[in-house]
Design a protein around this motif. Structure first.
Motif, PDB file in Angstrom:
ATOM      1  N   PRO A 111       0.806  -1.231   0.000  1.00 11.40           N
ATOM      2  CA  PRO A 111       0.000   0.000   0.000  1.00 11.40           C
ATOM      3  C   PRO A 111       0.836   1.277   0.000  1.00 11.40           C
ATOM      4  O   PRO A 111       0.337   2.347  -0.361  1.00 11.40           O
ATOM      5  CB  PRO A 111      -0.822  -0.120   1.291  1.00 11.40           C
ATOM      6  CG  PRO A 111      -0.865  -1.583   1.573  1.00 11.40           C
ATOM      7  CD  PRO A 111       0.452  -2.118   1.114  1.00 11.40           C
ATOM      8  N   ASN A 112       2.114   1.170   0.387  1.00  3.85           N
ATOM      9  CA  ASN A 112       2.987   2.339   0.398  1.00  3.85           C
ATOM     10  C   ASN A 112       3.632   2.609  -0.967  1.00  3.85           C
ATOM     11  O   ASN A 112       4.351   3.593  -1.128  1.00  3.85           O
ATOM     12  CB  ASN A 112       4.088   2.171   1.447  1.00  3.85           C
ATOM     13  CG  ASN A 112       3.528   2.149   2.858  1.00  3.85           C
ATOM     14  OD1 ASN A 112       2.655   2.946   3.194  1.00  3.85           O
ATOM     15  ND2 ASN A 112       4.017   1.240   3.684  1.00  3.85           N
ATOM     16  N   PHE A 113       3.382   1.724  -1.929  1.00  2.00           N
ATOM     17  CA  PHE A 113       3.936   1.908  -3.265  1.00  2.00           C
ATOM     18  C   PHE A 113       3.216   3.068  -3.949  1.00  2.00           C
ATOM     19  O   PHE A 113       1.987   3.027  -4.131  1.00  2.00           O
ATOM     20  CB  PHE A 113       3.766   0.635  -4.095  1.00  2.00           C
ATOM     21  CG  PHE A 113       4.278   0.758  -5.502  1.00  2.00           C
ATOM     22  CD1 PHE A 113       5.633   0.615  -5.782  1.00  2.00           C
ATOM     23  CD2 PHE A 113       3.410   1.024  -6.558  1.00  2.00           C
ATOM     24  CE1 PHE A 113       6.110   0.737  -7.084  1.00  2.00           C
ATOM     25  CE2 PHE A 113       3.878   1.149  -7.859  1.00  2.00           C
ATOM     26  CZ  PHE A 113       5.231   0.999  -8.112  1.00  2.00           C
ATOM     27  N   VAL A 114       3.939   4.099  -4.312  1.00  3.65           N
ATOM     28  CA  VAL A 114       3.321   5.295  -4.891  1.00  3.65           C
ATOM     29  C   VAL A 114       3.925   5.676  -6.246  1.00  3.65           C
ATOM     30  O   VAL A 114       3.555   6.682  -6.830  1.00  3.65           O
ATOM     31  CB  VAL A 114       3.429   6.507  -3.934  1.00  3.65           C
ATOM     32  CG1 VAL A 114       2.619   6.257  -2.685  1.00  3.65           C
ATOM     33  CG2 VAL A 114       4.884   6.797  -3.583  1.00  3.65           C
ATOM     34  N   ARG A 115       4.854   4.886  -6.755  1.00  2.77           N
ATOM     35  CA  ARG A 115       5.480   5.210  -8.036  1.00  2.77           C
ATOM     36  C   ARG A 115       4.517   4.930  -9.191  1.00  2.77           C
ATOM     37  O   ARG A 115       3.780   3.958  -9.175  1.00  2.77           O
ATOM     38  CB  ARG A 115       6.735   4.359  -8.246  1.00  2.77           C
ATOM     39  CG  ARG A 115       7.859   4.638  -7.272  1.00  2.77           C
ATOM     40  CD  ARG A 115       9.065   3.766  -7.612  1.00  2.77           C
ATOM     41  NE  ARG A 115      10.153   3.945  -6.678  1.00  2.77           N
ATOM     42  CZ  ARG A 115      11.064   4.899  -6.756  1.00  2.77           C
ATOM     43  NH1 ARG A 115      11.007   5.772  -7.744  1.00  2.77           N
ATOM     44  NH2 ARG A 115      12.029   4.996  -5.866  1.00  2.77           N
ATOM     45  N   CYS A 116       4.546   5.774 -10.181  1.00  5.34           N
ATOM     46  CA  CYS A 116       3.839   5.500 -11.432  1.00  5.34           C
ATOM     47  C   CYS A 116       4.910   5.419 -12.518  1.00  5.34           C
ATOM     48  O   CYS A 116       4.937   6.212 -13.461  1.00  5.34           O
ATOM     49  CB  CYS A 116       2.815   6.596 -11.728  1.00  5.34           C
ATOM     50  SG  CYS A 116       1.724   6.193 -13.104  1.00  5.34           S
ATOM     51  N   GLU A 117       5.843   4.482 -12.312  1.00  4.12           N
ATOM     52  CA  GLU A 117       7.014   4.350 -13.175  1.00  4.12           C
ATOM     53  C   GLU A 117       7.257   2.875 -13.477  1.00  4.12           C
ATOM     54  O   GLU A 117       6.852   2.004 -12.706  1.00  4.12           O
ATOM     55  CB  GLU A 117       8.249   4.938 -12.494  1.00  4.12           C
ATOM     56  CG  GLU A 117       8.140   6.400 -12.113  1.00  4.12           C
ATOM     57  CD  GLU A 117       9.320   6.886 -11.271  1.00  4.12           C
ATOM     58  OE1 GLU A 117       9.447   8.104 -11.117  1.00  4.12           O
ATOM     59  OE2 GLU A 117      10.093   6.030 -10.767  1.00  4.12           O
ATOM     60  N   THR A 153       7.390   8.497 -16.641  1.00  2.00           N
ATOM     61  CA  THR A 153       6.958   7.177 -16.201  1.00  2.00           C
ATOM     62  C   THR A 153       8.101   6.154 -16.293  1.00  2.00           C
ATOM     63  O   THR A 153       7.959   5.038 -15.812  1.00  2.00           O
ATOM     64  CB  THR A 153       5.769   6.666 -17.034  1.00  2.00           C
ATOM     65  OG1 THR A 153       6.080   6.769 -18.419  1.00  2.00           O
ATOM     66  CG2 THR A 153       4.503   7.468 -16.724  1.00  2.00           C
ATOM     67  N   LEU A 154       9.220   6.547 -16.905  1.00  5.44           N
ATOM     68  CA  LEU A 154      10.383   5.666 -16.960  1.00  5.44           C
ATOM     69  C   LEU A 154      11.216   5.832 -15.703  1.00  5.44           C
ATOM     70  O   LEU A 154      11.724   6.915 -15.424  1.00  5.44           O
ATOM     71  CB  LEU A 154      11.240   5.971 -18.195  1.00  5.44           C
ATOM     72  CG  LEU A 154      12.525   5.144 -18.327  1.00  5.44           C
ATOM     73  CD1 LEU A 154      12.193   3.672 -18.556  1.00  5.44           C
ATOM     74  CD2 LEU A 154      13.400   5.672 -19.460  1.00  5.44           C
ATOM     75  N   HIS A 155      11.350   4.759 -14.944  1.00  9.51           N
ATOM     76  CA  HIS A 155      12.193   4.786 -13.752  1.00  9.51           C
ATOM     77  C   HIS A 155      13.654   4.528 -14.129  1.00  9.51           C
ATOM     78  O   HIS A 155      14.562   5.215 -13.663  1.00  9.51           O
ATOM     79  CB  HIS A 155      11.722   3.730 -12.746  1.00  9.51           C
ATOM     80  CG  HIS A 155      12.560   3.653 -11.509  1.00  9.51           C
ATOM     81  ND1 HIS A 155      12.552   4.645 -10.548  1.00  9.51           N
ATOM     82  CD2 HIS A 155      13.452   2.716 -11.080  1.00  9.51           C
ATOM     83  CE1 HIS A 155      13.394   4.315  -9.567  1.00  9.51           C
ATOM     84  NE2 HIS A 155      13.956   3.162  -9.881  1.00  9.51           N
ATOM     85  N   LEU A 156      13.850   3.526 -14.999  1.00  5.52           N
ATOM     86  CA  LEU A 156      15.207   3.146 -15.401  1.00  5.52           C
ATOM     87  C   LEU A 156      15.120   2.296 -16.659  1.00  5.52           C
ATOM     88  O   LEU A 156      14.166   1.537 -16.838  1.00  5.52           O
ATOM     89  CB  LEU A 156      15.881   2.345 -14.281  1.00  5.52           C
ATOM     90  CG  LEU A 156      17.366   2.020 -14.440  1.00  5.52           C
ATOM     91  CD1 LEU A 156      18.215   3.286 -14.368  1.00  5.52           C
ATOM     92  CD2 LEU A 156      17.810   1.036 -13.355  1.00  5.52           C
TER      93      LEU A 156
END
Length: 210
Positions: A111-117, A153-156
């Motif tokens: 639930p703590n996941f907040v990335r949109c990547e 939206t690209l993290h890596l």
């Protein structure tokens, strides 16, 4: 995300949005192609044989991971199925429907996941200069233009098994990439084990497709 992508220049952000308006409205009018097989006119499995690109699992930080075997791209086979412009329907579907499903799964697990990547893994094994013909480049440019509608939206990006000649090409390509994006791209040659080691740092082995 748009503001970060334009270094918080509001005018550039508005110009960017305006540039995508026509493409976005066309895709929106088709509800972003919820039935991808109907949209591309062939079974998805057949399309993926020609354009091997999938989302599969999540990285250790929760980000969805996409895999693209660019060295296996068959642009001639793809053109037997559809026009280059029609491949846009697959990319819209992937961003609107597939990516969001994986984001939701990440949030359900944590639930703590907040990335949109997402993390992109690109495998260049088997890539030759002949593979990068005009049709292949047009397809990848189209994909990149749609990805631009979803900035930051690209993290890596991890690029594996790069051939020896790719370093020269990358030097040229890098000049046209925003420095913020370029910093997110890591290149590993086929002769180095570091690429696989880096992959293991990011993604559990059990979550990497064969």
């Amino acid at each position: 995300r748009f503001m970060r992508a334009t270094k918080f220049d509001a005018n550039k952000m508005l110009e960017r949005l305006k540039g995508y308006e026509e493409a976005w409205n066309e895709a929106k009018a088709n509800n972003f192609y919820p039935d991808v097989e109907k949209a591309i006119g062939c079974p998805l499995s057949v399309f993926l044989q020609m354009y091997p690109n999938i989302y599969y699992g999540n990285a250790k930080n929760g980000c969805p991971v996409s895999y693209f075997k660019a060295g296996k791209l068959d642009s001639e086979g793809l053109l037997c199925l559809m026009k280059v412009a029609d491949t846009a329907r697959y990319f819209w579907h992937a961003f609107i429907y597939v990516f969001t499903v994986y984001i939701a799964r990440s949030h359900a697990k944590d639930p703590n996941f907040v990335r949109c990547e997402f993390i992109s893994v690109i495998d260049l094994k088997g890539l030759s200069s002949s593979t990068l013909n005009s049709e292949a480049m047009d397809t990848m440019k189209l994909m990149a233009s749609i990805a631009d509608c979803f900035p930051e939206t690209l993290h890596l990006m991890i690029v594996l098994n790069t051939p020896s000649w790719f370093s020269i090409s990358w030097t040229i390509i890098r000049r046209f990439i925003d420095p913020r994006t370029a910093k997110k791209i890591e290149i590993y040659s086929h002769s180095s084990s570091r690429g696989q080691e880096r992959l293991a740092e990011l993604i559990d082995r059990s979550a990497v497709p064969s």
